[in-house]
Design a protein around this motif. Structure first.
Motif, PDB file in Angstrom:
ATOM      1  N   ALA A 183       0.720  -1.231  -0.143  1.00 15.68           N
ATOM      2  CA  ALA A 183      -0.023  -0.103  -0.020  1.00 15.68           C
ATOM      3  C   ALA A 183       0.712   1.275   0.014  1.00 15.68           C
ATOM      4  N   ARG A 184       1.852   0.943   0.839  1.00 16.22           N
ATOM      5  CA  ARG A 184       2.802   2.351   0.814  1.00 16.22           C
ATOM      6  C   ARG A 184       3.639   2.499  -0.477  1.00 16.22           C
ATOM      7  N   ILE A 185       3.859   1.520  -1.300  1.00 22.28           N
ATOM      8  CA  ILE A 185       4.469   1.744  -2.449  1.00 22.28           C
ATOM      9  C   ILE A 185       3.608   2.063  -3.597  1.00 22.28           C
ATOM     10  N   GLU A 186       2.420   1.551  -3.674  1.00 18.33           N
ATOM     11  CA  GLU A 186       1.662   1.946  -4.619  1.00 18.33           C
ATOM     12  C   GLU A 186       0.972   3.202  -4.702  1.00 18.33           C
ATOM     13  N   ALA A 187       1.043   3.843  -3.364  1.00 14.67           N
ATOM     14  CA  ALA A 187       0.760   5.371  -3.207  1.00 14.67           C
ATOM     15  C   ALA A 187       1.718   6.272  -3.778  1.00 14.67           C
ATOM     16  N   ILE A 188       2.805   5.861  -4.323  1.00 13.28           N
ATOM     17  CA  ILE A 188       3.822   6.576  -4.928  1.00 13.28           C
ATOM     18  C   ILE A 188       3.353   6.581  -6.349  1.00 13.28           C
ATOM     19  N   PRO A 189       2.859   7.630  -7.117  1.00  6.42           N
ATOM     20  CA  PRO A 189       2.299   7.626  -8.260  1.00  6.42           C
ATOM     21  C   PRO A 189       3.185   7.249  -9.370  1.00  6.42           C
ATOM     22  N   HIS A 190       4.585   7.536  -9.374  1.00  2.60           N
ATOM     23  CA  HIS A 190       5.334   7.018 -10.458  1.00  2.60           C
ATOM     24  C   HIS A 190       5.791   5.655 -10.645  1.00  2.60           C
ATOM     25  N   VAL A 191       5.380   4.995  -9.494  1.00  2.36           N
ATOM     26  CA  VAL A 191       5.954   3.383  -9.422  1.00  2.36           C
ATOM     27  C   VAL A 191       4.952   2.658  -9.952  1.00  2.36           C
ATOM     28  N   ARG A 192       5.262   1.892 -11.080  1.00  2.00           N
ATOM     29  CA  ARG A 192       4.278   0.922 -11.972  1.00  2.00           C
ATOM     30  C   ARG A 192       4.451  -0.591 -11.777  1.00  2.00           C
ATOM     31  N   LEU A 193       5.518  -1.165 -11.156  1.00  2.00           N
ATOM     32  CA  LEU A 193       5.617  -2.249 -10.886  1.00  2.00           C
ATOM     33  C   LEU A 193       6.091  -2.937  -9.475  1.00  2.00           C
ATOM     34  N   LEU A 194       5.673  -3.775  -8.989  1.00  2.00           N
ATOM     35  CA  LEU A 194       6.161  -4.353  -7.755  1.00  2.00           C
ATOM     36  C   LEU A 194       6.853  -5.808  -8.262  1.00  2.00           C
ATOM     37  N   ARG A 195       8.252  -5.971  -7.813  1.00  2.00           N
ATOM     38  CA  ARG A 195       8.885  -7.232  -7.889  1.00  2.00           C
ATOM     39  C   ARG A 195       9.077  -7.708  -6.769  1.00  2.00           C
ATOM     40  N   ALA A 214      -3.630 -12.098  -1.979  1.00  2.00           N
ATOM     41  CA  ALA A 214      -4.624 -10.933  -1.738  1.00  2.00           C
ATOM     42  C   ALA A 214      -3.664  -9.811  -1.261  1.00  2.00           C
ATOM     43  N   SER A 215      -2.792 -10.002  -0.223  1.00  2.00           N
ATOM     44  CA  SER A 215      -2.040  -8.862   0.389  1.00  2.00           C
ATOM     45  C   SER A 215      -1.119  -8.171  -0.699  1.00  2.00           C
ATOM     46  N   LEU A 216      -0.918  -8.668  -1.721  1.00  2.00           N
ATOM     47  CA  LEU A 216      -0.156  -8.020  -2.911  1.00  2.00           C
ATOM     48  C   LEU A 216      -0.847  -7.323  -3.842  1.00  2.00           C
ATOM     49  N   LEU A 217      -1.912  -7.655  -4.073  1.00  2.00           N
ATOM     50  CA  LEU A 217      -2.924  -7.214  -5.150  1.00  2.00           C
ATOM     51  C   LEU A 217      -3.564  -5.544  -4.873  1.00  2.00           C
ATOM     52  N   GLY A 218      -3.293  -5.004  -6.081  1.00  2.00           N
ATOM     53  CA  GLY A 218      -3.533  -3.424  -5.803  1.00  2.00           C
ATOM     54  C   GLY A 218      -3.554  -2.952  -7.130  1.00  2.00           C
ATOM     55  N   ARG A 219      -2.900  -1.588  -7.264  1.00  2.00           N
ATOM     56  CA  ARG A 219      -3.009  -0.926  -8.556  1.00  2.00           C
ATOM     57  C   ARG A 219      -1.365  -1.427  -9.185  1.00  2.00           C
ATOM     58  N   LEU A 220      -0.626  -1.818  -8.463  1.00  4.42           N
ATOM     59  CA  LEU A 220       0.631  -2.432  -9.314  1.00  4.42           C
ATOM     60  C   LEU A 220       0.851  -3.565  -9.933  1.00  4.42           C
ATOM     61  N   MET A 221       1.212  -3.728 -11.212  1.00  2.97           N
ATOM     62  CA  MET A 221       1.726  -4.946 -11.880  1.00  2.97           C
ATOM     63  C   MET A 221       2.586  -5.636 -10.754  1.00  2.97           C
ATOM     64  N   VAL A 222       2.383  -7.114 -10.341  1.00  2.00           N
ATOM     65  CA  VAL A 222       3.368  -7.742  -9.555  1.00  2.00           C
ATOM     66  C   VAL A 222       4.001  -8.893 -10.258  1.00  2.00           C
ATOM     67  N   THR A 223       4.940  -8.806 -10.331  1.00  2.00           N
ATOM     68  CA  THR A 223       6.307  -9.967 -10.731  1.00  2.00           C
ATOM     69  C   THR A 223       6.776 -10.547  -9.492  1.00  2.00           C
TER      70      THR A 223
END
Length: 368
Positions: A183-195, A214-223
């Motif tokens: 949640a903290r990372i995806e609140a930063i607008p310019h970040v697009r992907l969580l690896r 489920a804890s990792l699902l949100g706005r960001l693409m997850v790899t």
């Protein structure tokens, strides 16, 4: 109807299986006494484990053939006295993490991505780990306060597109902590992907639960980048874990380390890469040349041996099954491919290129 056993399992909660797995494995040096080792092997293992942490979940221990002293699963996790021999040229920080760490728990080596270290603890401690010096000496877990400087740094640098959770193993954290970090990372607008770089799907597959995904699902693409090194690590349980992540929509990749006496045979690597794709749906991404971690000379191949293996894999496997053979250069030079070049030379616009059949052909560039 619901049986008494089903009710007891429900009361224990969805995390009971993996927590039991951790408790039943090796967690301390003293737990090595319960393993089927000879007195000499046990003493040597305890000596090495005193220098570098030991932890192995039961699920991974169960893969070991204890009748084979050279078992490739055993070689990855049971401490060896060879680890205590530091060869000339080996480095405590083999890829230059520390030099590129502007704030605690963050490495910024490449412009568009950063490494974030939410924890320095692992579900399993691999004997060949290139961060073994840091993991043994630091030993710190996750706290919100510890990550604040790193998260502030990411927010201040708009060029950052990817945040890579590493460590330690981020998936050794509770679901609640992972959800907070995401949640903290995806609140930063310019970040697009969580690896996420993790050994958990291999060593502790029961940890990959619907709650975790489920804890990792949100706005960001997850790899999720897994770490399978040997075909025997692919089991029905790891298959289930990878299916759970695929169904959550995660992109799955795999990084292997080329290890002498573990997977340095083309037949083993071929089987591993095929099964990663065909059975697990995981793309073989990198085959790493062994980093210059202290005490790992006995597990390193030569670069020439790795190149020969990579060339043979290129002949045997389709492109989707082929990993890229790379070396992570010291002092922050980054990952560079070491695979064989097919370019033999050029004369002006005409290139001489060796095909997979070994024949050298001329290719003339035609451009406007």
């Amino acid at each position: 109807m619901t049986s008494d056993t089903d009710l007891k399992e429900a009361e224990r909660g969805p995390d009971a299986a993996w927590q039991d797995d951790v408790r039943a494995g090796v967690r301390h040096v003293r737990d090595l006494a319960a393993l089927p080792l000879s007195p000499a092997e046990r003493a040597a293992a305890q000596q090495a484990a005193a220098a570098h942490k030991v932890r192995v979940p039961k699920a991974y221990l169960d893969l070991i053939d204890w009748n084979d002293p050279n078992d490739p699963i055993r070689a990855q996790v049971i401490p060896s006295p060879d680890e205590l021999i530091t060869a000339e040229g080996e480095l405590g920080d083999p890829i230059g993490d520390h030099a590129f760490s502007p704030v605690p728990r963050l490495t910024h080596r490449h412009a568009d991505r950063v490494l974030l270290f939410p924890t320095y603890q692992c579900a399993i401690y691999c004997r060949f780990c290139f961060r073994k010096e840091s993991l043994t000496s630091i030993g710190r877990g996750y706290t919100r306060e510890a990550l604040e400087p790193a998260l502030a740094y990411i927010a201040q640098h708009s060029e950052i597109r990817e945040v890579i959770l590493t460590g330690g193993d981020p998936l050794s954290l509770p679901d609640k902590a992972l959800a907070e970090i995401r949640a903290r990372i995806e609140a930063i607008p310019h970040v697009r992907l969580l690896r996420i770089h993790t050994r958990v799907p291999v060593a502790l597959p029961s940890r990959i639960t619907p709650g975790l995904t489920a804890s990792l699902l949100g706005r960001l693409m997850v790899t999720v980048v897994t770490h399978f090194n040997h075909p025997r690590e692919i089991t029905p349980d790891t298959e289930t874990a990878c299916r759970t992540m695929r169904q959550a929509g995660f992109v799955l990749l795999n990084q292997s380390v080329l290890l002498k006496g573990v997977n340095d045979k083309v037949e083993l690597l071929e089987e591993l890469c095929r099964e990663l794709i065909y059975r697990l749906g995981v793309k073989p991404y990198y085959l790493h040349h062994g980093d210059l971690a202290p005490g790992m000379a006995h597990r390193r191949t030569t670069i020439a041996e790795g190149q020969a293996l990579a060339a043979e894999l290129r002949q045997r496997l389709s492109g989707i099954c082929n990993p890229t053979y790379v070396i992570d250069l010291p002092d922050g030079g980054g990952k560079v491919p070491l695979g064989p070049s097919h370019i033999e030379g050029r004369d002006s616009e005409t290139w001489r290129i060796r095909g997979q059949d070994g024949k050298v052909r001329k290719y003339r560039e035609v451009v406007a």
